[in-house]
Design a protein around this motif. Structure first.
Motif, PDB file in Angstrom:
ATOM      1  N   CYS A  86      10.321  -1.014  11.098  1.00  0.00           N
ATOM      2  CA  CYS A  86      10.287  -0.064   9.993  1.00  0.00           C
ATOM      3  C   CYS A  86      11.241   1.077  10.306  1.00  0.00           C
ATOM      4  N   GLU A  87      12.023   1.497   9.343  1.00  0.00           N
ATOM      5  CA  GLU A  87      12.976   2.580   9.584  1.00  0.00           C
ATOM      6  C   GLU A  87      12.272   3.894   9.908  1.00  0.00           C
ATOM      7  N   TYR A  88      11.004   4.028   9.544  1.00  0.00           N
ATOM      8  CA  TYR A  88      10.247   5.255   9.811  1.00  0.00           C
ATOM      9  C   TYR A  88       9.709   5.310  11.238  1.00  0.00           C
ATOM     10  N   ALA A  89       9.874   4.222  11.987  1.00  0.00           N
ATOM     11  CA  ALA A  89       9.431   4.175  13.379  1.00  0.00           C
ATOM     12  C   ALA A  89      10.516   3.507  14.219  1.00  0.00           C
ATOM     13  N   LYS A  92       0.808  -1.215   0.000  1.00  0.00           N
ATOM     14  CA  LYS A  92       0.000   0.000   0.000  1.00  0.00           C
ATOM     15  C   LYS A  92       0.847   1.274   0.000  1.00  0.00           C
ATOM     16  N   ASN A  93       1.865   1.337   0.880  1.00  0.00           N
ATOM     17  CA  ASN A  93       2.624   2.582   1.007  1.00  0.00           C
ATOM     18  C   ASN A  93       4.025   2.530   0.400  1.00  0.00           C
ATOM     19  N   GLY A  94       4.488   1.352  -0.032  1.00  0.00           N
ATOM     20  CA  GLY A  94       5.790   1.228  -0.674  1.00  0.00           C
ATOM     21  C   GLY A  94       6.982   1.290   0.262  1.00  0.00           C
ATOM     22  N   ARG A  95       6.736   1.398   1.560  1.00  0.00           N
ATOM     23  CA  ARG A  95       7.844   1.463   2.516  1.00  0.00           C
ATOM     24  C   ARG A  95       8.461   0.082   2.721  1.00  0.00           C
ATOM     25  N   ILE A  96       9.742   0.105   3.105  1.00  0.00           N
ATOM     26  CA  ILE A  96      10.486  -1.134   3.327  1.00  0.00           C
ATOM     27  C   ILE A  96      10.472  -1.464   4.815  1.00  0.00           C
TER      28      ILE A  96
END
Length: 64
Positions: free
Chosen positions: A41-44, A13-17
């Motif tokens: 997740c690197e974003y969290a 859905k969001n394309g994040r790794i």
């Protein structure tokens, strides 16, 4: 399907790794024995996420 520890997956859905830490077993009374995937997740930074394995396989694909 086997999900390898430390493998990288992309959210459809969001394309994040995301990086899988390990597969685990849910021991909550209502869900005892359910296979789950623990991932980061690197974003969290510093957070762990858990998702039921079949749902994980439907919402993510392995990074080539």
């Amino acid at each position: 399907m086997e999900i390898k520890n430390n493998s990288f997956w992309i959210n459809n859905k969001n394309g994040r790794i995301y990086q899988v830490v390990q597969e685990a077993i849910d021991c909550t009374n209502e869900r005892d024995g359910l296979a789950v995937v623990v991932y980061t997740c690197e974003y969290a930074p510093g957070k762990l996420f858990v998702r039921e394995k079949n749902e994980f396989l439907n919402k993510f694909h392995i990074k080539d």
